[in-house]
Design an enzyme around this catalytic site. Structure first.
Site, PDB file in Angstrom:
ATOM      1  N   GLY A  57       0.778  -1.246   0.000  1.00  0.00           N
ATOM      2  CA  GLY A  57       0.000   0.000   0.000  1.00  0.00           C
ATOM      3  C   GLY A  57       0.802   1.285   0.000  1.00  0.00           C
ATOM      4  O   GLY A  57       0.365   2.287  -0.555  1.00  0.00           O
ATOM      5  N   ASP A 116      -5.513   2.211  10.279  1.00  0.00           N
ATOM      6  CA  ASP A 116      -6.945   1.977  10.460  1.00  0.00           C
ATOM      7  C   ASP A 116      -7.193   1.761  11.956  1.00  0.00           C
ATOM      8  O   ASP A 116      -7.353   2.712  12.700  1.00  0.00           O
ATOM      9  CB  ASP A 116      -7.364   0.785   9.589  1.00  0.00           C
ATOM     10  CG  ASP A 116      -8.861   0.527   9.620  1.00  0.00           C
ATOM     11  OD1 ASP A 116      -9.611   1.459   9.958  1.00  0.00           O
ATOM     12  OD2 ASP A 116      -9.289  -0.592   9.311  1.00  0.00           O
ATOM     13  N   PHE A 165     -14.172   2.806   3.408  1.00  0.00           N
ATOM     14  CA  PHE A 165     -13.039   2.086   2.817  1.00  0.00           C
ATOM     15  C   PHE A 165     -12.567   2.856   1.586  1.00  0.00           C
ATOM     16  O   PHE A 165     -13.380   3.265   0.758  1.00  0.00           O
ATOM     17  CB  PHE A 165     -13.437   0.657   2.452  1.00  0.00           C
ATOM     18  CG  PHE A 165     -12.264  -0.277   2.424  1.00  0.00           C
ATOM     19  CD1 PHE A 165     -11.821  -0.889   3.589  1.00  0.00           C
ATOM     20  CD2 PHE A 165     -11.594  -0.539   1.242  1.00  0.00           C
ATOM     21  CE1 PHE A 165     -10.711  -1.740   3.578  1.00  0.00           C
ATOM     22  CE2 PHE A 165     -10.494  -1.392   1.210  1.00  0.00           C
ATOM     23  CZ  PHE A 165     -10.061  -1.997   2.383  1.00  0.00           C
ATOM     24  N   VAL A 166     -11.273   3.078   1.466  1.00  0.00           N
ATOM     25  CA  VAL A 166     -10.760   3.891   0.370  1.00  0.00           C
ATOM     26  C   VAL A 166      -9.724   3.134  -0.467  1.00  0.00           C
ATOM     27  O   VAL A 166      -9.081   2.199   0.024  1.00  0.00           O
ATOM     28  CB  VAL A 166     -10.136   5.209   0.888  1.00  0.00           C
ATOM     29  CG1 VAL A 166     -11.192   6.111   1.495  1.00  0.00           C
ATOM     30  CG2 VAL A 166      -9.014   4.943   1.892  1.00  0.00           C
ATOM     31  N   ASP A 172      -5.590  -0.577  -2.021  1.00  0.00           N
ATOM     32  CA  ASP A 172      -6.371  -1.491  -2.839  1.00  0.00           C
ATOM     33  C   ASP A 172      -7.600  -2.005  -2.107  1.00  0.00           C
ATOM     34  O   ASP A 172      -7.697  -1.918  -0.881  1.00  0.00           O
ATOM     35  CB  ASP A 172      -5.538  -2.722  -3.187  1.00  0.00           C
ATOM     36  CG  ASP A 172      -5.371  -3.638  -1.971  1.00  0.00           C
ATOM     37  OD1 ASP A 172      -4.928  -3.154  -0.923  1.00  0.00           O
ATOM     38  OD2 ASP A 172      -5.728  -4.835  -2.059  1.00  0.00           O
ATOM     39  N   ARG A 178      -5.044   0.151  -7.196  1.00  0.00           N
ATOM     40  CA  ARG A 178      -3.840   0.750  -6.616  1.00  0.00           C
ATOM     41  C   ARG A 178      -3.301   1.873  -7.497  1.00  0.00           C
ATOM     42  O   ARG A 178      -2.617   2.777  -7.017  1.00  0.00           O
ATOM     43  CB  ARG A 178      -2.741  -0.306  -6.439  1.00  0.00           C
ATOM     44  CG  ARG A 178      -3.034  -1.344  -5.357  1.00  0.00           C
ATOM     45  CD  ARG A 178      -1.740  -2.093  -5.016  1.00  0.00           C
ATOM     46  NE  ARG A 178      -1.960  -3.326  -4.295  1.00  0.00           N
ATOM     47  CZ  ARG A 178      -2.036  -3.440  -2.963  1.00  0.00           C
ATOM     48  NH1 ARG A 178      -1.952  -2.371  -2.215  1.00  0.00           N
ATOM     49  NH2 ARG A 178      -2.205  -4.613  -2.395  1.00  0.00           N
TER      50      ARG A 178
HETATM   51  P1  IMP Z   1      -4.886  -1.714  10.856  1.00  0.00           P
HETATM   52  O1  IMP Z   1      -3.982  -2.774  11.403  1.00  0.00           O
HETATM   53  O2  IMP Z   1      -6.324  -1.917  11.275  1.00  0.00           O
HETATM   54  O3  IMP Z   1      -4.409  -0.313  11.171  1.00  0.00           O
HETATM   55  O4  IMP Z   1      -4.921  -1.913   9.287  1.00  0.00           O
HETATM   56  C1  IMP Z   1      -3.965  -1.342   8.466  1.00  0.00           C
HETATM   57  C2  IMP Z   1      -3.977  -1.952   7.078  1.00  0.00           C
HETATM   58  O5  IMP Z   1      -5.315  -2.293   6.672  1.00  0.00           O
HETATM   59  C3  IMP Z   1      -3.474  -0.956   6.057  1.00  0.00           C
HETATM   60  O6  IMP Z   1      -2.065  -0.993   5.912  1.00  0.00           O
HETATM   61  C4  IMP Z   1      -4.217  -1.394   4.805  1.00  0.00           C
HETATM   62  O7  IMP Z   1      -3.530  -2.432   4.146  1.00  0.00           O
HETATM   63  C5  IMP Z   1      -5.523  -1.959   5.314  1.00  0.00           C
HETATM   64  N1  IMP Z   1      -6.609  -0.965   5.221  1.00  0.00           N
HETATM   65  C6  IMP Z   1      -7.329  -0.458   6.241  1.00  0.00           C
HETATM   66  N2  IMP Z   1      -8.256   0.410   5.801  1.00  0.00           N
HETATM   67  C7  IMP Z   1      -8.115   0.437   4.451  1.00  0.00           C
HETATM   68  C8  IMP Z   1      -8.792   1.172   3.405  1.00  0.00           C
HETATM   69  O8  IMP Z   1      -9.718   1.983   3.605  1.00  0.00           O
HETATM   70  N3  IMP Z   1      -8.371   0.919   2.135  1.00  0.00           N
HETATM   71  C9  IMP Z   1      -7.356   0.050   1.841  1.00  0.00           C
HETATM   72  N4  IMP Z   1      -6.686  -0.639   2.787  1.00  0.00           N
HETATM   73  C10 IMP Z   1      -7.068  -0.444   4.085  1.00  0.00           C
HETATM   74 MG    MG Z   2      -4.529  -3.564   1.411  1.00  0.00          MG
END
Ligand code: IMP
Ligand code: MG
Length: 208
Positions: A57, A116, A165-166, A172, A178
């Protein structure tokens, strides 16, 4: 080359997914990334930071960010995947590709696409700190408004965003979108034809 325009693929609808409203335009991204680069340049004057990008990402963000930093920088990358098959990461992270470089004594900047829940970040910070860098800061393009990390560890951030979700600019859904130059909210079509791009918002994500 002749082509039938009616058969041309729509870059904004792939399978069940539609990337619709623009959350951050390409022009805004460019300006924000430039500003982050300037900030880092000032903060790390006289040093040679090591940028650690989290694949996949962060690759586009890191590429532009690195060019906005007017210092000698080095790059490395990690790839992680989060257990759990929904939009929520479990916090149990598996390192799929580890770093090539030694972090000992280095000024490391961890470059992330989006924080996130923050579970992935918390895991990665612990993991990188155990390698004895001289310093470790975090630079995230996007930070969810309701993240669950200590604010003090978010040194550089591009935008705070709501829960949608973006995709785009490296991010992606199911490996799609991407390459969009901007950040868009993505929806997934429900089983019943939904008409005006209605989406139920439940999308799956497993790889970073
Ligand atoms: P976390 O561990 O919940 O902070 O998740 C982080 C990872 O989730 C990011 O590095 C992304 O790969 C994925 N992610 C979370 N939200 C999104 C989104 O809105 N779009 C795309 N990937 C996301
Ligand atoms: Mg991802």
């Amino acid at each position: 080359m002749a082509s039938d325009s009616s058969a041309a693929p729509d870059p904004l609808t792939v399978g069940r997914y539609t990337a619709s409203s623009v959350l951050v335009s390409a022009a805004d991204l460019k300006a924000r990334v430039q500003a982050l680069g300037k900030e880092i340049t000032a903060d790390y004057a006289g040093r040679e930071p090591l940028l650690v990008g989290v694949l996949k990402g962060a690759f586009m963000f890191m590429s532009d960010l690195a060019r906005a930093i007017d210092l000698p920088v080095e790059f490395d990358f990690m790839a992680v995947s989060s257990y759990g098959n929904s939009t929520r990461s479990s916090g149990v992270v598996r390192i799929v590709k580890d770093l090539d470089l030694d972090l000992a004594g280095r000024d490391v900047i961890l470059v992330e696409d989006i924080i996130d829940s923050g579970l992935t970040l918390n895991y990665l910070r612990r993991n990188l700190l155990a390698r004895n860098p001289a310093s470790l800061e975090v630079c995230a393009l996007l930070v969810r408004e309701n993240h669950k990390v200590d604010e003090s560890i978010l040194r550089y951030e591009g935008y705070r965003i709501p829960s949608d979700f973006v995709v785009g600019y490296g991010l992606d859904v199911d490996e799609k979108f991407r390459n969009l130059p901007d950040i868009r909210i993505v929806g997934v079509a429900s089983e019943v034809p939904a008409g005006n791009g209605a989406a139920d918002g439940s999308v799956a994500d497993s790889a970073a």
